[in-house]
Design an enzyme around this catalytic site. Structure first.
Site, PDB file in Angstrom:
ATOM      1  N   ARG A 164      13.258 -11.974  28.061  1.00 46.63           N
ATOM      2  CA  ARG A 164      13.133 -11.126  26.855  1.00 46.63           C
ATOM      3  C   ARG A 164      14.056 -11.575  25.729  1.00 46.63           C
ATOM      4  NH1 ARG A 164       9.629  -9.927  29.954  1.00 46.63           N
ATOM      5  NH2 ARG A 164       9.085  -7.835  30.676  1.00 46.63           N
ATOM      6  N   SER A 238       9.640  -0.223  26.373  1.00 46.68           N
ATOM      7  CA  SER A 238      10.926  -0.151  27.079  1.00 46.68           C
ATOM      8  C   SER A 238      12.056  -0.200  26.061  1.00 46.68           C
ATOM      9  CB  SER A 238      11.087  -1.335  28.021  1.00 46.68           C
ATOM     10  OG  SER A 238       9.984  -1.410  28.876  1.00 46.68           O
ATOM     11  N   GLU A 334      16.742  -3.161  24.279  1.00 45.98           N
ATOM     12  CA  GLU A 334      15.778  -4.230  23.981  1.00 45.98           C
ATOM     13  C   GLU A 334      15.257  -4.079  22.548  1.00 45.98           C
ATOM     14  OE1 GLU A 334      12.624  -5.351  26.951  1.00 45.98           O
ATOM     15  OE2 GLU A 334      11.289  -4.765  25.328  1.00 45.98           O
TER      16      GLU A 334
HETATM   17  P1  FAD Z   1       8.256  -5.933  15.217  1.00 49.93           P
HETATM   18  O1  FAD Z   1       8.618  -4.697  15.959  1.00 49.93           O
HETATM   19  O2  FAD Z   1       7.687  -5.781  13.860  1.00 49.93           O
HETATM   20  O3  FAD Z   1       9.531  -6.887  15.146  1.00 49.93           O
HETATM   21  C1  FAD Z   1      10.299  -7.139  16.303  1.00 49.93           C
HETATM   22  C2  FAD Z   1      11.354  -8.215  15.975  1.00 49.93           C
HETATM   23  O4  FAD Z   1      10.704  -9.440  15.691  1.00 49.93           O
HETATM   24  C3  FAD Z   1      12.169  -7.889  14.716  1.00 49.93           C
HETATM   25  O5  FAD Z   1      13.465  -8.395  14.881  1.00 49.93           O
HETATM   26  C4  FAD Z   1      11.435  -8.634  13.624  1.00 49.93           C
HETATM   27  O6  FAD Z   1      12.281  -8.986  12.540  1.00 49.93           O
HETATM   28  C5  FAD Z   1      10.986  -9.869  14.366  1.00 49.93           C
HETATM   29  N1  FAD Z   1       9.730 -10.429  13.841  1.00 49.93           N
HETATM   30  C6  FAD Z   1       8.526  -9.805  13.740  1.00 49.93           C
HETATM   31  N2  FAD Z   1       7.602 -10.659  13.245  1.00 49.93           N
HETATM   32  C7  FAD Z   1       8.246 -11.826  13.026  1.00 49.93           C
HETATM   33  C8  FAD Z   1       7.849 -13.094  12.497  1.00 49.93           C
HETATM   34  N3  FAD Z   1       6.596 -13.337  12.107  1.00 49.93           N
HETATM   35  N4  FAD Z   1       8.787 -14.071  12.403  1.00 49.93           N
HETATM   36  C9  FAD Z   1      10.058 -13.855  12.788  1.00 49.93           C
HETATM   37  N5  FAD Z   1      10.505 -12.682  13.272  1.00 49.93           N
HETATM   38  C10 FAD Z   1       9.600 -11.693  13.400  1.00 49.93           C
HETATM   39  N6  FAD Z   1       7.206  -5.919  24.928  1.00 49.93           N
HETATM   40  C11 FAD Z   1       7.106  -6.775  25.969  1.00 49.93           C
HETATM   41  O7  FAD Z   1       7.728  -7.859  25.951  1.00 49.93           O
HETATM   42  N7  FAD Z   1       6.339  -6.480  27.048  1.00 49.93           N
HETATM   43  C12 FAD Z   1       5.619  -5.332  27.134  1.00 49.93           C
HETATM   44  O8  FAD Z   1       4.917  -5.121  28.110  1.00 49.93           O
HETATM   45  C13 FAD Z   1       5.711  -4.402  26.057  1.00 49.93           C
HETATM   46  N8  FAD Z   1       5.063  -3.206  26.106  1.00 49.93           N
HETATM   47  C14 FAD Z   1       5.177  -2.344  25.058  1.00 49.93           C
HETATM   48  C15 FAD Z   1       4.478  -1.113  25.139  1.00 49.93           C
HETATM   49  C16 FAD Z   1       4.539  -0.223  24.093  1.00 49.93           C
HETATM   50  C17 FAD Z   1       3.776   1.079  24.175  1.00 49.93           C
HETATM   51  C18 FAD Z   1       5.277  -0.548  22.926  1.00 49.93           C
HETATM   52  C19 FAD Z   1       5.303   0.392  21.745  1.00 49.93           C
HETATM   53  C20 FAD Z   1       6.001  -1.734  22.846  1.00 49.93           C
HETATM   54  C21 FAD Z   1       5.957  -2.651  23.927  1.00 49.93           C
HETATM   55  N9  FAD Z   1       6.658  -3.862  23.905  1.00 49.93           N
HETATM   56  C22 FAD Z   1       6.539  -4.741  24.939  1.00 49.93           C
HETATM   57  C23 FAD Z   1       7.518  -4.215  22.752  1.00 49.93           C
HETATM   58  C24 FAD Z   1       6.736  -4.879  21.590  1.00 49.93           C
HETATM   59  O9  FAD Z   1       5.365  -4.647  21.723  1.00 49.93           O
HETATM   60  C25 FAD Z   1       6.955  -6.396  21.548  1.00 49.93           C
HETATM   61  O10 FAD Z   1       8.315  -6.692  21.425  1.00 49.93           O
HETATM   62  C26 FAD Z   1       6.197  -7.042  20.380  1.00 49.93           C
HETATM   63  O11 FAD Z   1       6.257  -8.440  20.474  1.00 49.93           O
HETATM   64  C27 FAD Z   1       6.741  -6.626  18.999  1.00 49.93           C
HETATM   65  O12 FAD Z   1       5.820  -7.102  18.035  1.00 49.93           O
HETATM   66  P2  FAD Z   1       5.817  -6.531  16.565  1.00 49.93           P
HETATM   67  O13 FAD Z   1       4.869  -7.375  15.777  1.00 49.93           O
HETATM   68  O14 FAD Z   1       5.526  -5.077  16.576  1.00 49.93           O
HETATM   69  O15 FAD Z   1       7.301  -6.824  16.111  1.00 49.93           O
HETATM   70  P1  NAP Z   2       6.786  -1.311  37.081  1.00 48.95           P
HETATM   71  O1  NAP Z   2       5.522  -1.953  37.520  1.00 48.95           O
HETATM   72  O2  NAP Z   2       7.009   0.146  37.380  1.00 48.95           O
HETATM   73  O3  NAP Z   2       8.030  -2.124  37.620  1.00 48.95           O
HETATM   74  C1  NAP Z   2       9.352  -1.718  37.287  1.00 48.95           C
HETATM   75  C2  NAP Z   2      10.155  -2.942  36.960  1.00 48.95           C
HETATM   76  O4  NAP Z   2      10.176  -3.760  38.092  1.00 48.95           O
HETATM   77  C3  NAP Z   2       9.531  -3.733  35.837  1.00 48.95           C
HETATM   78  O5  NAP Z   2      10.336  -3.559  34.724  1.00 48.95           O
HETATM   79  C4  NAP Z   2       9.458  -5.153  36.341  1.00 48.95           C
HETATM   80  O6  NAP Z   2      10.330  -6.031  35.642  1.00 48.95           O
HETATM   81  C5  NAP Z   2       9.954  -5.109  37.760  1.00 48.95           C
HETATM   82  N1  NAP Z   2       8.942  -5.663  38.689  1.00 48.95           N
HETATM   83  C6  NAP Z   2       7.843  -5.049  39.181  1.00 48.95           C
HETATM   84  N2  NAP Z   2       7.211  -5.844  40.064  1.00 48.95           N
HETATM   85  C7  NAP Z   2       7.926  -6.993  40.119  1.00 48.95           C
HETATM   86  C8  NAP Z   2       7.792  -8.206  40.853  1.00 48.95           C
HETATM   87  N3  NAP Z   2       6.789  -8.404  41.712  1.00 48.95           N
HETATM   88  N4  NAP Z   2       8.702  -9.187  40.633  1.00 48.95           N
HETATM   89  C9  NAP Z   2       9.706  -9.015  39.774  1.00 48.95           C
HETATM   90  N5  NAP Z   2       9.897  -7.883  39.052  1.00 48.95           N
HETATM   91  C10 NAP Z   2       9.031  -6.879  39.237  1.00 48.95           C
HETATM   92  O7  NAP Z   2       6.989  -1.515  35.498  1.00 48.95           O
HETATM   93  P2  NAP Z   2       6.280  -0.844  34.267  1.00 48.95           P
HETATM   94  O8  NAP Z   2       7.275  -0.114  33.491  1.00 48.95           O
HETATM   95  O9  NAP Z   2       5.016  -0.139  34.687  1.00 48.95           O
HETATM   96  O10 NAP Z   2       5.897  -2.135  33.429  1.00 48.95           O
HETATM   97  C11 NAP Z   2       4.965  -3.048  33.926  1.00 48.95           C
HETATM   98  C12 NAP Z   2       5.127  -4.363  33.212  1.00 48.95           C
HETATM   99  O11 NAP Z   2       4.912  -4.190  31.808  1.00 48.95           O
HETATM  100  C13 NAP Z   2       6.531  -4.971  33.358  1.00 48.95           C
HETATM  101  O12 NAP Z   2       6.418  -6.365  33.445  1.00 48.95           O
HETATM  102  C14 NAP Z   2       7.217  -4.565  32.084  1.00 48.95           C
HETATM  103  O13 NAP Z   2       8.199  -5.516  31.669  1.00 48.95           O
HETATM  104  C15 NAP Z   2       6.065  -4.538  31.077  1.00 48.95           C
HETATM  105  N6  NAP Z   2       6.339  -3.537  30.042  1.00 48.95           N
HETATM  106  C16 NAP Z   2       7.254  -3.862  29.090  1.00 48.95           C
HETATM  107  C17 NAP Z   2       7.524  -2.982  28.069  1.00 48.95           C
HETATM  108  C18 NAP Z   2       8.491  -3.382  26.965  1.00 48.95           C
HETATM  109  O14 NAP Z   2       8.545  -2.704  25.965  1.00 48.95           O
HETATM  110  N7  NAP Z   2       9.228  -4.446  27.122  1.00 48.95           N
HETATM  111  C19 NAP Z   2       6.908  -1.735  28.033  1.00 48.95           C
HETATM  112  C20 NAP Z   2       6.016  -1.427  29.046  1.00 48.95           C
HETATM  113  C21 NAP Z   2       5.737  -2.332  30.056  1.00 48.95           C
HETATM  114  P3  NAP Z   2       9.964  -6.796  34.262  1.00 48.95           P
HETATM  115  O15 NAP Z   2      10.087  -5.749  33.208  1.00 48.95           O
HETATM  116  O16 NAP Z   2      11.030  -7.810  34.179  1.00 48.95           O
HETATM  117  O17 NAP Z   2       8.600  -7.355  34.347  1.00 48.95           O
END
Ligand code: FAD
Ligand code: NAP
Length: 338
Positions: A164, A238, A334
């Site tokens: 991340r 998250s 995050e």
């Molecule tokens: P923004 O929120 O607009 O920006 C995020 C950051 O990136 C800021 O610092 C911004 O300045 C920078 N940025 C944006 N665009 C650019 C660009 N073109 N060039 C340079 N910098 C830039 N994230 C995960 O990794 N995994 C998930 O499973 C996941 N699930 C999510 C679920 C939900 C319901 C929500 C609301 C969010 C989730 N996220 C997840 C977080 C988010 O979706 C990601 O981080 C996504 O990549 C953010 O994209 P954005 O365009 O909305 O960025």
């Molecule tokens: P989940 O399935 O309930 O699992 C909980 C956590 O355990 C996750 O965060 C995941 O880590 C880890 N995990 C689960 N299975 C794993 C495996 N086989 N090996 C290693 N790590 C494992 O999680 P959840 O909240 O429903 O999310 C599911 C996936 O969507 C995850 O990958 C999560 O990162 C992603 N997600 C991300 C965001 C965001 O905003 N970043 C929001 C929603 C969901 P990891 O997070 O490292 O994968």
């Protein structure tokens, strides 16, 4: 090329938390050349923030500089032997790109279906879900250097991707504006069902030989079930990263908390499930004022209705403090705080 500077724009519809803050200046970029014009006009010498879909941002005060909203569109595919190179402009919606690939039978994005946000933000925090990370398919990106006023190409190894995180979120935070990303995909599927609830959901659907479409559909269904939809309940996914600790620290914790949820990482490191830690501190489902912890996943903080960014931030501080007191583990946010 012309740039249109709008004043006093509400950011409410530009962040998925739905926080009401005002941007003093707001510029929408639809063509990379406009970034050169903005550079020549001296915009990047002032405070500015690059904005995609606003799904990983918490505004805690009015933004007094320039919001640079990226809305550049376009997707192109090139085939070289069995590799497919997909180049997508930064303003494309990530999930649209995922489905473009699935519809064309290009493999590699399916486990990341339904992640909100834009293509341009995808390398910033090396987005990941269900066992896949962006760094596995990222080939290169073009980014505008706001210090030097030139476009640069970053290859995978230049981005210093880690869990991340990338150079765009750490040492060069805010400097580069990504205008397009190229992903290197494969025509031969390598289906990954080992993570989270995927295999259970496939079983429920009697699918024994899943396609990439099945994976994307199953992942999307699990996500809809588990996560609040930002269009009705403000959130940024998250709020915290899963902490990565040493094996030594883990062994001590395991003695005290035998049920602790953990996953092995490279280099003898252990990833803890931050959601579990927060749950153990009895935060799951709790609400303070207009800020809350999501009832189905304690990692997600929510805007009940009209929270300020500060209410959400303060709630996150309380959670960090409680987790630290109980587990001696420091949770990191995050979400980007502004
Ligand atoms: P923004 O929120 O607009 O920006 C995020 C950051 O990136 C800021 O610092 C911004 O300045 C920078 N940025 C944006 N665009 C650019 C660009 N073109 N060039 C340079 N910098 C830039 N994230 C995960 O990794 N995994 C998930 O499973 C996941 N699930 C999510 C679920 C939900 C319901 C929500 C609301 C969010 C989730 N996220 C997840 C977080 C988010 O979706 C990601 O981080 C996504 O990549 C953010 O994209 P954005 O365009 O909305 O960025
Ligand atoms: P989940 O399935 O309930 O699992 C909980 C956590 O355990 C996750 O965060 C995941 O880590 C880890 N995990 C689960 N299975 C794993 C495996 N086989 N090996 C290693 N790590 C494992 O999680 P959840 O909240 O429903 O999310 C599911 C996936 O969507 C995850 O990958 C999560 O990162 C992603 N997600 C991300 C965001 C965001 O905003 N970043 C929001 C929603 C969901 P990891 O997070 O490292 O994968």
């Amino acid at each position: 090329m012309h740039i249109n500077i709008q004043s006093a724009i509400s950011l409410k519809k530009y962040n998925t938390f739905g926080i009401e803050e005002i941007a003093t200046n707001f510029i929408e970029i639809t063509d990379p050349i406009q970034l050169l014009s903005a550079f020549e006009a001296g915009i990047f010498e002032k405070d500015f923030l690059t904005l995609g879909g606003g799904s990983n941002i918490l505004f805690t005060k009015p933004y007094q500089g320039y919001i640079i909203k990226i809305n550049i569109k376009g997707i192109q595919a090139t085939t070289l032997k069995q590799d497919i190179f997909i180049t997508a402009s930064a303003g494309e919606i990530w999930n649209d790109l995922v489905w473009y690939c699935i519809n064309n039978n290009y493999n590699g994005l399916e486990n990341m279906a339904l992640i909100p946000g834009t293509v341009g933000a995808s390398p910033v925090q090396n987005i990941g879900a269900y066992g896949t990370e962006l760094m596995n398919i990222f080939y290169s990106c073009v980014a505008f250097d706001t210090l030097e006023g030139v476009f640069r190409i970053f290859h995978n190894e230049d981005c210093k991707f880690s869990y991340r995180d990338s150079i765009f979120k750490s040492e060069q935070k805010g400097r580069y504006i990504i205008t397009e990303v190229t992903y290197k995909l494969d025509t031969l599927p390598s289906i990954n069902t080992t993570y989270g609830a995927i295999s259970k959901e496939l079983e429920n659907r009697n699918i024994t030989n899943p396609t990439i479409r099945d994976i994307a559909e199953v992942v999307s269904a699990i996500r809809v079930e588990k996560l609040p939809d930002p269009s009705t309940i403000g959130n940024a996914g998250s709020f915290f990263k899963n902490p990565i600790i040493s094996l030594e620290q883990y062994n001590k914790l395991k003695e005290l908390f035998p049920n602790i949820i953990s996953f092995n990482m490279p280099n003898n490191q252990i990833k803890l499930a931050a959601g579990w830690l927060i749950e153990q501190c009895e935060w799951k489902g709790k609400v303070i004022g207009q800020a809350g912890v999501w009832k189905n996943q304690a990692l997600v903080l929510i805007n009940i209705h009209s929270a300020t960014g500060n209410e959400i931030f303060e709630l996150s501080s309380k959670i960090i403090n409680d987790v630290y007191q109980k587990f001696n583990v420091k949770l990191e946010r995050e979400v980007n705080i502004f």
